[in-house]
Design a protein around this motif. Sequence first.
Motif, mmCIF file in Angstrom:
data_model
loop_
_atom_site.group_PDB
_atom_site.id
_atom_site.type_symbol
_atom_site.label_atom_id
_atom_site.label_comp_id
_atom_site.label_asym_id
_atom_site.label_seq_id
_atom_site.Cartn_x
_atom_site.Cartn_y
_atom_site.Cartn_z
ATOM 1 N N ASP A 10 -6.733 3.306 3.834
ATOM 2 C CA ASP A 10 -5.888 3.929 2.813
ATOM 3 C C ASP A 10 -4.425 3.535 2.966
ATOM 4 O O ASP A 10 -3.712 3.401 1.987
ATOM 5 N N ARG B 122 6.992 -6.656 7.134
ATOM 6 C CA ARG B 122 5.814 -5.819 6.853
ATOM 7 C C ARG B 122 6.128 -4.358 7.149
ATOM 8 O O ARG B 122 5.714 -3.456 6.429
ATOM 9 N N LEU C 279 -3.902 -6.905 9.459
ATOM 10 C CA LEU C 279 -5.260 -6.356 9.433
ATOM 11 C C LEU C 279 -6.203 -7.226 10.245
ATOM 12 O O LEU C 279 -6.160 -8.461 10.169
ATOM 13 N N PRO D 172 -10.127 -8.051 10.851
ATOM 14 C CA PRO D 172 -11.463 -7.828 10.284
ATOM 15 C C PRO D 172 -12.424 -7.272 11.331
ATOM 16 O O PRO D 172 -12.230 -7.475 12.539
ATOM 17 N N THR D 173 -13.433 -6.596 10.859
ATOM 18 C CA THR D 173 -14.492 -6.162 11.775
ATOM 19 C C THR D 173 -15.384 -7.354 12.091
ATOM 20 O O THR D 173 -15.364 -8.373 11.403
ATOM 21 N N ARG D 174 -16.180 -7.206 13.146
ATOM 22 C CA ARG D 174 -17.049 -8.331 13.528
ATOM 23 C C ARG D 174 -18.107 -8.573 12.457
ATOM 24 O O ARG D 174 -18.457 -9.697 12.150
ATOM 25 N N SER D 175 -18.610 -7.479 11.916
ATOM 26 C CA SER D 175 -19.539 -7.595 10.792
ATOM 27 C C SER D 175 -19.550 -6.235 10.117
ATOM 28 O O SER D 175 -18.902 -5.301 10.566
ATOM 29 N N ARG E 147 8.017 -2.813 4.422
ATOM 30 C CA ARG E 147 7.131 -2.514 3.295
ATOM 31 C C ARG E 147 6.313 -1.250 3.573
ATOM 32 O O ARG E 147 6.082 -0.415 2.701
ATOM 33 N N THR F 255 -9.854 8.618 2.287
ATOM 34 C CA THR F 255 -10.982 8.380 1.386
ATOM 35 C C THR F 255 -12.272 8.194 2.169
ATOM 36 O O THR F 255 -13.342 8.548 1.699
ATOM 37 N N PRO G 132 -2.732 -5.324 3.491
ATOM 38 C CA PRO G 132 -2.215 -6.648 3.861
ATOM 39 C C PRO G 132 -0.701 -6.709 3.678
ATOM 40 O O PRO G 132 -0.040 -7.548 4.283
ATOM 41 N N ASN G 133 -0.146 -5.839 2.849
ATOM 42 C CA ASN G 133 1.287 -5.857 2.604
ATOM 43 C C ASN G 133 2.082 -5.362 3.794
ATOM 44 O O ASN G 133 3.179 -5.837 4.063
ATOM 45 N N ASP H 265 5.939 1.979 1.317
ATOM 46 C CA ASP H 265 4.624 2.418 0.848
ATOM 47 C C ASP H 265 4.395 3.891 1.187
ATOM 48 O O ASP H 265 3.947 4.673 0.352
ATOM 49 N N HIS I 163 -9.595 -3.262 9.925
ATOM 50 C CA HIS I 163 -9.731 -2.879 8.518
ATOM 51 C C HIS I 163 -11.087 -2.238 8.295
ATOM 52 O O HIS I 163 -12.039 -2.873 7.838
#
Lengths: 871, 391
Positions: free
Chosen positions: A787, A829, A796, A798-801, A832, A631, A791-792, A836, A781
């Motif tokens: 895509d 995980r 993940l 996070p980015t710094r900002s 899963r 996406t 979290p399942n 998925d 993430h």
Amino acid sequence: MSVSAAATLPRLRVALFGAGARGLQCLGALAGNPRLEVVGFLDNDRRKWGTSVAGLPVHEPTGDRCRDVDAILLASIHAKEILAQLTRLGVADRVVLSPPHLQRRLAGQSPSTPTDPAEPPDVQRDRLLADVPAASRALAARLDQDPPPPQPGSAASARAVACTICGNNYFAYATVLARSFLRQHPGSRFFICLVDRRRDDLPYPDDPRIVVIEAAALGVPEFDRQAFKYDVLEFNTAVKPWFLEALFRAHGVERLLYLDPDILVLDSLAPLYEALAQTPLLLTPHLLSPYRDDHHPREIDILRAGTFNLGFLGLAAHPQTWELLSWWQARLTDGCTRQVEHGYFVDQKWMDLAPSFFPAHTVVRDPGCNAAYWNLHERSIGFADDMFTANGRPLRFFHFSGIDVHDLESVSKHQTRWTLPADGPLRELFELYRVLLVTHGHLAWRRTPYDYGRFDNGRSIPDAVRVLYRDSGLAAVHLRPFAVGANSLYSWLCAPWAPGPRITNLAAALRARQPGGTPRGADDDLTLLLDAQSLAERHALPDEMVTPAPVPTSTGAARSPSSRWTGPSMVGPESGATVALVAPAIQRACAHAAHQGVCTEDVRATYWLGDADGANPIRLAGATEVWAPSTAAVARLVQTVHTPVICLPHPVGQSVASSRSRAAFGIGDDHRLLVVAVDPLTHACHDLAATVQLFSAARARVGTRATLVLTTLDDARLAPSVHATIAPLTTDHLRWLPLALDDLLQLLRLADGYVSLHSGVGADPWLAEALAFGRPAIVTHVGGTTDVATPNNSFLVPTRSIVDTRPDEADAVVAIADVLGDPVTATARGARGRRDLQASHSLEAIAALVGTRLAVAASPRLPTRLETTCP
Amino acid sequence: MTTRSLLSSSAPDAAVGAARGINVVGYLHSETGVGEAARLLVRALRHRGYAVACTTVHSPDGSRQLDRTAGPITGTAVHDTTLVCVNASEVPAVQRELGPAFFAGRYNIGVWFWELDTFPGDEPALHAFDEIWCGSAFVQRAIAAVARVPVVNVGVPVVPPVDSASARHALGLPADRHTVLFAFDALSVIERKHPLGVVEAYRRAFGSRSARTQLVIKASRLELFPAEHAALRAAVAAVGGLLLDHYLDRTALGALFHACDTYISLHRSEGFGLTMAEAMSIGKAVVATGWSGNLDFMTPANSRLVRWTPTILDRAAGPYPAGSRWADADLDDAAAHLCDLRHRPDVAVSLGRRGAAELATTHGLAAVGDRIASRLAAVHRHRQHGSHRWA
């Protein structure tokens, strides 16, 4: 086929390409075939031109010379180059790859021929009867008298009937059975379900008590599709519950015995009808006692085929019977195959469940019922007082399953335990049955071809086609599978498969179903053709279903629409995962979609693989739509591209040819193994040095043994920069390990986790593969990985900002430490993730997306534009 | 025109958009999500300098028609591009109401909402437009899979709700409790919004008699579904929660959002998730199912994404057919997030701050306006250099 018939057909003029040892070998293989005329050799060695080999001239392979023959047999180790050469000369349609291929091509030109030996039926009959002992013939003559007429007042017995199911080729069996039954029960009726079309030229019995009902009249839902997807045995058994139901519903039957056509009734079945008055379901087990040897069949074979032999079934009109028939019908709609390895064996295996499901039943233990080769170890056949017996009790009916009238000694083609004794009651029984069959025209009936075994043009339906139809979704598209002509299943099967050379859709589809048979970019024409030829031999396919007829270049009208759809063109980097992994996988999905029959030539799709340069409008020019792997990639394209942009990730889960162990990769079993796949596509978004440092920090925090492997398909391009990056960091727990595709996939499969601490890649195809293998992933993430990594199923980071999209370092260390130190959560995980990806990225799921796009292009436009007049 | 050109001369890209105008058709007076989305698009377009000619059409759902924030209604199409902000199923009604001439010769763009990961390929309105816009990548993917025309995710503009001390006072919420809020419209399919899941997650987090926390559920038009209304009322009462099932105006709603500490949505599927976005835009920590349209603005870095398992609808729910795919949020995971945010207010505050900042960056009026302008500029270039019909 007789010689005279062959002589009326045109002879095929053949040249052998290659005047060496292999040429001579092929010449020998073709010798003596009256339909071939070998006119000479072609060879690229100019020194041989003008000479002769084995009495035949050797020529330069010019276009004219090639066009002067009907077929060019490749007889050289340089087949690939020669094929290319002949393709350039425009004579590729004349190429045959091997003498068997040539034979098949010849067979394809012949009218369909009966498979029987040339001996006429009446000659065969006389010869067989001449060998029969006089005593057996006398017994047969006595038993084969016409059944006596019904007694007055036998209305009740007319409602207790028997029946069987067969095709025209088995009709002699059914006739013998019906007469043997009516001799014991003259007041009854015998119903024959004919799984074939009733023909005016065949001698069906004229006794009004023998009622023939065509299977097509039973109301079996989607009859044509059922008749096509099942072979003759499967279909004859699949209609059984429909037939039995029809007898109860439409013919006033109250008690019913089903008997296989190869059964002979020798004594009264009254005890069985009496049992049906007590319980509405009678079953005969194959065995009443264990086998004590290891001949075939063994007990495991009986378990696989089903406990009860469904050559016999007793049913009475009863609510339980309606329930049973309805359940059985539902199961046999799709589950009446012979895939024993998958737990199926036609209608029979299902009946193992019947005693549990349907409490009112009787297991018939009378040794005189359904005696057959499988239970002769426990049933001694005798003859006393003009009666056959089993263990001293009346032999009520014997089941001659697998009998060959030309080879009684074998008893049955399905067993190895017995040879028919030279004399004695069993011999007499078999001889008797042979006489009855032969007398009632078996040798002529058996030649009648199966109506549902041929396409409407008379070409026979190979079993592989039935399986393909059944399993690949073609059944959903082709409702009239026997039809030929435009848009038919037949025309699709025989049409050229694109993008390959001259192999058919059928050959391509069968090839794709083999392990590792996925068409790959690296496949050359010769590989495809050779594979197709070996498929043809394995599945006994006629040549026109393997190698399509050449298409006139002046018009494409003769080709089916599907043949022109070649899948998307690929736009992207020149190496790495996108070419080796993604492009073939996408083509596989396209081929799968095309195999489903959803095809159109209107889709000119471009698959956008790249991260940076793909949106270049020149590279996307001419596309009717653009497909992209995520996406995020779609979002990047969709702002500027003026065609539909579709998210279409590559299907995962292809078979992996490598079986290398961890040790073979140099990684200890006691190490937690994390893998980073480096690819030119994503390299710019990966700070490998940071990844290594974060891994080291996490490893130190958890204190486990762990190895981080950086791997790639593209060592040549990536090695310099990767080495420059990681050389200063190299430790004993870090490896740089360039691999080939299969090994790389195997490494992912062996890993404990996959690491992708990127800063915004458009897509990471390796991540999807790792998740599909059930490997938990540690992923930033952001970008195209969101895509698939959720979290399942992932850890993940996070980015710094929102502006600085590099992974947050503290969170990354925690995530890596979680995977290294908490295998339980990591495994959960990962599991899963596998689920998925199976749901969203399977071949079927992605092919369905492709199919949707093809269907959209092929669908009519609706007159619903806003500016059109309101409806 | 001159003024606009001068104003935008420092931003060449903006000039393309500023020089142009656009028609917007929608339920511009309707107090519904679809009406509000159209008004937000109008605001984003005007924010970006577009002349917008508004036409309002009759809303089919009988909702209140008192919102006038879209400004004056032109009622005619004066520009060469038209946005039709009604969902696919309502397109024929709009076509009948406005007539073909309204659309003839123009570049018509449908602006659609949808809430599932697949879109019905037999929807006739797929053939009605030159282009379709939607509010999230999730919806883009669903519609693009079956469309012949470009489908563009322009996002949904999010304007932070305004607080009001008097309105907050009127709500009567206890000021000393940690407040967990969920707001939904029952007409948007209750099973999808899953309010009972919110109540249960709250119960698992704080028990039934928490004196320090407060669950507030705001529901619109719940009275249309008496059985669900009763069930939700009982469930909310059982955890000492507050069910606000009466009409609240925009000011009161804004105050309600400001009054909460955590916003939660355990939706089974969302096309975008405007209430979550609005809560984030004012710095609230948001706990939500990690699935569907809300992932366009929610990440593990700016909110709490709840794990989920896929479920298949075993029967139709509202417009969603049986067999559709939904997500069932893991209520224990949701409860753990609620607890964590309650007990670590500093974490909640920093999460909220980051969420507000990122949302403004990706879905503020300016951000969405920029995306729209960029897309309209591309459309304009394409129409000048080629047919706007994609064969």
